[in-house]
Design a protein around this motif. Structure first.
Motif, mmCIF file in Angstrom:
data_model
loop_
_atom_site.group_PDB
_atom_site.id
_atom_site.type_symbol
_atom_site.label_atom_id
_atom_site.label_comp_id
_atom_site.label_asym_id
_atom_site.label_seq_id
_atom_site.Cartn_x
_atom_site.Cartn_y
_atom_site.Cartn_z
ATOM 1 N N GLY A 81 0.828 -1.197 0.000
ATOM 2 C CA GLY A 81 0.000 0.000 0.000
ATOM 3 C C GLY A 81 0.861 1.245 0.000
ATOM 4 O O GLY A 81 1.910 1.284 0.648
ATOM 5 N N ILE A 82 0.426 2.274 -0.756
ATOM 6 C CA ILE A 82 1.117 3.563 -0.747
ATOM 7 C C ILE A 82 0.140 4.614 -0.244
ATOM 8 O O ILE A 82 -0.902 4.862 -0.866
ATOM 9 N N ALA A 83 0.459 5.202 0.900
ATOM 10 C CA ALA A 83 -0.411 6.201 1.535
ATOM 11 C C ALA A 83 0.274 7.560 1.517
ATOM 12 O O ALA A 83 1.473 7.677 1.275
ATOM 13 N N GLY A 84 -0.518 8.591 1.796
ATOM 14 C CA GLY A 84 0.021 9.946 1.832
ATOM 15 C C GLY A 84 -1.090 10.951 1.630
ATOM 16 O O GLY A 84 -2.183 10.597 1.168
ATOM 17 N N LEU A 85 -0.826 12.203 1.979
ATOM 18 C CA LEU A 85 -1.827 13.241 1.812
ATOM 19 C C LEU A 85 -1.925 13.657 0.343
ATOM 20 O O LEU A 85 -1.086 13.278 -0.481
ATOM 21 N N VAL A 86 -2.961 14.429 0.009
ATOM 22 C CA VAL A 86 -3.126 14.923 -1.354
ATOM 23 C C VAL A 86 -1.880 15.701 -1.771
ATOM 24 O O VAL A 86 -1.360 16.510 -1.014
ATOM 25 N N GLY A 87 -1.367 15.408 -2.976
ATOM 26 C CA GLY A 87 -0.173 16.103 -3.469
ATOM 27 C C GLY A 87 1.131 15.482 -3.015
ATOM 28 O O GLY A 87 2.203 16.051 -3.228
#
Length: 512
Positions: free
Chosen positions: A294-300
Motif C-alpha cells: 500500500g502507498i499512503a500519503g496526503l493529497v499532493g
C-alpha cells in the motif's frame, strides 16, 4: 396537501428490455435531506436522471409530483426552471471559460442591448465562493487552472446560483479532501436550514449518516426501504444495500509473500508546468512476490506520479530505474511496461481507463487484441469467450458485453478496466485508487480479488486515499509526503495515526 415538495411514484425505466428501475417511490419534504443508497448499478443515478429530465417525460413510466402537481419535464432546462438542480458525478464545467462564466453558464446577467454584465457576474461569483470557503479563487481565471476539488465546489456554486428548491448531489465528495468535505457538509446543512431539499448520493456512508435525515435504499432497481436516519447506522445501511450482513469490511485470505520481484531505484518526477519542481524526489523501494504494497500519503504527496512513472504513463520528465526479477527493464511507455509484465488501473477512469466510444467487451480486450487477431480479422468467438470469462470473474453487472461502456455504473466501469489489465497476465499490478466511486459490496469483491491474485503470486502496488483501506488489505505500507518517501512499515499493529504522523513528517516507526 401532503407536505411533500416532491413525490416520485412507481417510476420504471427500461434499457433494451432490461429493467433499470422497477416501480421506485421517493418522497421528500422542504428542508429534508434524503440519502439515496445502493450498490453500483442499483439505479440511483438513473432515478435522478429521470427526476432531472436527462431522461425526459415519456421515456419512463410512473408519475412525478412537484408541489402536488404533475411534473412532465422534457428537458433539464424545464426541471431547472422548476428549481430541481442536479450536480452530476462527472463535472459539467467548460475548462476554457472563467470561473464566473461557468457559474453563470445559461443564466448570464445581461445589460440593456444583450451585452454580458461581467462586473455583476464576477461580484456574485465571489460572494458564492466565499460561502463555499474558496476566497482564494480568482473568478476571472479559466476554471482549468484549478484542481479537481476546487472544480467540484465550483460546480456546487453553479447550482447554488440557480436558486435550487431541490438539490441532487451525485457523489459530490469523490474528488474532495477531508477539509473540503467538511465545507460541503456544512453547505448542505445550511441549505436545509433555508428550506432547500437535498438528495445526497454517496458511497461514503459516514457522510450520508452525518448529513441525511432519511435513508432510502434501492437494490437492483427496486425500492428496499425508507427509514429515518435516527433508526439507522452505517452497518444497517450496508446490510440493506447488499442484502446481507457484512460482518467485516475486509476479507481474510492468507497468501504467502516471497522474495523481492521488483525494485524501483531513485525515481524522480518533474512537474509538467514547472520542470524545476520535483513531484517525486528520489524514491526507491522493493516489492516482493505475492505482496500487496500500500502507498499512503496526503493529497499532493506524489503517489500517483510515482506509480505512473513506473508504468511509463507520467506525462512529464522523469528518471530512475525499474528492475524486475533481477534485470533492468524498460518501462518508458505503457506498451513496453505491459510487455515486461506490468499492468495499471489508473486513478482517472474516465480519461485514462476506458475508451468511451467502445463497448464493454471491446474495452476489456483492448490491451490484448493481438491475441485474437487472425491475419486481417479478429476471431470474434475466442474474443467473446475471454470477455465472458472476465465478466464472470469480476461479477461485472452488464446486460450485454455489446453495451456502450458509458452505460455502466462507475463501479462496473472500474471492474471493466481491471478486467482489461488482468487479461495481460501481469506479474506486477498497479492499482491507483481502485475503489474510488465503488460501493461497499463491490469494494469487498475487489479486495477479495486482490488477495486471490496475491495468493497466485501476483505482486500488487495499491495507492489509496482511504487509510482504512490501505491498512485493511496491505502487507506493507509506504508513506509519502511532498514527493519523498517518509516511512516504510510492516502492517502489523500499524495505525492510521502512525501513518498520518509519517505523512506530515513527524517521526514514524521504520519497518523492514
Amino acid at each position: 396537501m401532503s407536505g411533500y415538495l416532491l413525490e416520485m411514484k412507481g417510476i420504471a425505466k427500461h434499457f433494451g428490455g432490461v429493467a433499470a428501475l422497477d416501480g421506485i417511490d421517493l418522497a421528500i419534504r422542504p428542508g429534508e435531506c434524503i440519502g439515496l443508497c445502493g450498490e453500483n448499478g442499483a439505479g440511483k443515478s438513473t432515478l435522478m436522471k429521470v427526476l432531472s429530465a436527462v431522461y425526459p417525460h415519456g421515456s419512463w413510466d410512473g408519475e412525478i409530483l412537484l408541489d402536488g402537481q404533475p411534473l412532465r419535464a422534457r428537458s433539464v432546462r424545464e426541471t431547472e426552471e422548476a428549481g430541481i438542480i442536479i450536480i452530476h458525478q462527472e463535472l459539467m464545467l467548460v475548462p476554457e471559460l472563467s470561473v464566473a462564466e461557468n457559474i453563470f453558464l445559461g443564466n448570464e446577467i445581461t445589460l440593456p442591448g444583450g451585452r454580458l454584465d461581467y462586473p455583476a457576474m464576477n461580484r456574485r461569483a465571489e460572494e458564492i465562493l466565499r460561502e463555499l470557503k474558496l476566497p482564494d479563487v480568482n473568478v476571472v481565471l479559466p476554471v482549468k487552472n484549478y484542481g479537481g476539488g476546487h472544480q467540484q465546489l465550483i460546480e456546487i456554486g453553479k447550482a447554488l446560483n440557480k436558486k435550487a428548491r431541490l438539490l441532487i448531489l451525485d457523489e459530490p465528495s469523490a474528488s474532495l479532501t477531508a477539509a473540503e468535505i467538511e465545507v460541503l457538509l456544512a453547505i448542505v446543512r445550511d441549505l436545509k436550514a433555508k428550506g432547500v431539499a437535498c438528495v445526497y448520493i454517496s458511497h461514503k456512508l459516514e457522510e450520508v449518516a452525518a448529513v441525511c435525515d432519511t435513508i432510502t435504499v434501492i437494490r437492483d432497481g427496486k425500492h428496499i426501504a425508507t427509514t429515518p436516519m435516527h433508526d439507522m447506522n452505517v452497518e444497517r445501511i450496508i446490510a440493506q444495500m447488499v442484502g446481507r450482513e457484512m460482518n467485516q469490511m475486509y476479507p481474510s485470505l492468507p497468501h504467502e509473500v516471497g522474495d523481492v520481484i521488483m525494485e524501483a531505484r531513485h525515481i524522480s518526477c518533474y512537474d509538467v508546468d514547472q520542470p524545476q519542481r520535483k513531484r517525486v524526489d528520489d524514491v526507491s523501494f522493493k516489492l516482493r512476490r505475492g505482496e500487496i504494497l500500500g502507498i499512503a500519503g496526503l493529497v499532493g504527496a506524489g503517489r500517483t506520479e510515482l506509480v505512473s512513472a513506473l508504468f511509463g504513463a507520467y506525462p512529464g520528465e522523469h528518471e530512475g530505474e525499474v528492475w524486475l526479477e533481477g534485470r533492468k527493464v524498460d518501462t518508458s511507455t505503457p506498451l513496453k511496461a505491459i510487455g515486461e509484465g506490468f499492468a495499471m488501473v489508473p486513478e482517472d477512469r474516465k480519461h485514462h481507463g476506458i475508451v468511451r466510444d467502445l463497448s464493454v467487451g471491446q474495452n476489456i480486450t483492448l490491451s490484448v487484441l493481438e491475441r485474437f487477431s487472425r491475419l486481417t480479422r479478429v476471431d470474434d468467438g475466442a474474443e467473446s469467450v475471454a470477455i465472458n470469462e472476465q465478466i464472470k470473474r469480476l461479477a461485472l453487472k452488464t446486460a450485454s458485453p455489446a453495451l456502450p461502456i458509458t452505460a455502466l455504473s462507475g463501479g462496473n466501469q472500474q471492474k471493466a478496466v481491471l478486467a482489461k489489465m488482468l487479461l495481460t497476465g501481469p506479474k506486477v499490478l498497479i492499482l491507483d485508487e481502485p475503489t474510488r466511486g465503488v460501493d461497499v459490496g463491490a469494494k469487498f469483491e475487489i479486495y477479495k480479488l486482490m488477495l486471490e491474485l496475491a495468493a497466485q503470486g501476483i505482486s500488487i502496488i495499491m495507492v489509496s486515499s482511504e487509510l482504512a483501506e490501505v491498512l485493511g488489505v496491505s502487507d506493507r505500507v509506504l508513506v509519502m509526503g511532498e514527493g519523498q518517501l517518509r516511512g516504510e512499515f510492516e502492517n502489523k499493529g500499524l495505525t492510521q495515526e502512525m501513518v498520518l504522523a509519517a505523512a506530515i513528517g513527524q517521526t514514524g516507526r521504520q519497518g523492514s
